[in-house]
Scaffold this motif. Structure first.
Motif: not given
Length: 157
Positions: A29-56
């Motif tokens: 979530x920095x200006x220089x990160x080579x990812x789309x602005x919508x993804x960066x904004x999704x990171x900003x909008x997310x809380x610590x509870x907005x993640x999933x553990x996968x491959x468990x």
């Protein structure tokens, strides 16, 4: 590794004896990160509870942003009898993840992110972020040092 997104977290790691830290999610979530602005904004909008553990169930746990794809992976892993990697492979392909990061469609694939996503509230430049982290770290270490040296300093906090 990781789990650090603020100068206070960096100070805590140093206080525990670390000589350095590793930050991944925060730098996404920095200006220089080579990812789309919508993804960066999704990171900003997310809380610590907005993640999933996968491959468990496959004994290779990873943490990703909660979205339609990661929810489906978790549901597949939780079904009776579990799953084989082949059952979720089409969902977790790197190509899908790259598509999400480049298109900005958060539900197009996996978006890898740690729980520190809940500490991200802006999209600074890398320079601004590093300057802020160092200043926060120094402040936290100075405060901790003052508290350790003066038992009554807690009353001033």
């Amino acid at each position: 590794s990781g789990g650090i997104a603020t100068g206070r977290g960096m100070a805590a790691a140093f206080a525990l004896g670390a000589e350095g830290i590793n930050m991944g999610t925060r730098f996404c979530a920095t200006v220089e990160a080579p990812i789309h602005e919508h993804i960066k904004q999704a990171l900003v909008n997310a809380s610590e509870r907005d993640t999933n553990l996968i491959f468990r169930t496959l004994h290779n746990t990873g943490r990703v942003l909660k979205n339609a794809v990661s929810d489906e992976v978790v549901a597949t892993e939780r079904r009776p009898g579990g799953c084989a990697f082949a059952d979720i492979q089409p969902l977790v392909s790197g190509q899908r993840g790259r598509q999400a990061l480049s298109s900005g469609d958060v539900n197009a694939g996996l978006v890898w992110a740690g729980q520190v996503v809940g500490l991200i509230d802006d999209i600074p430049t890398c320079h601004e972020l590093i300057q802020r982290l160092v200043a926060e770290c120094r402040e936290a270490l100075t405060m901790a040092s003052a508290l350790a040296g003066a038992p009554d300093a807690m009353a001033e906090v």
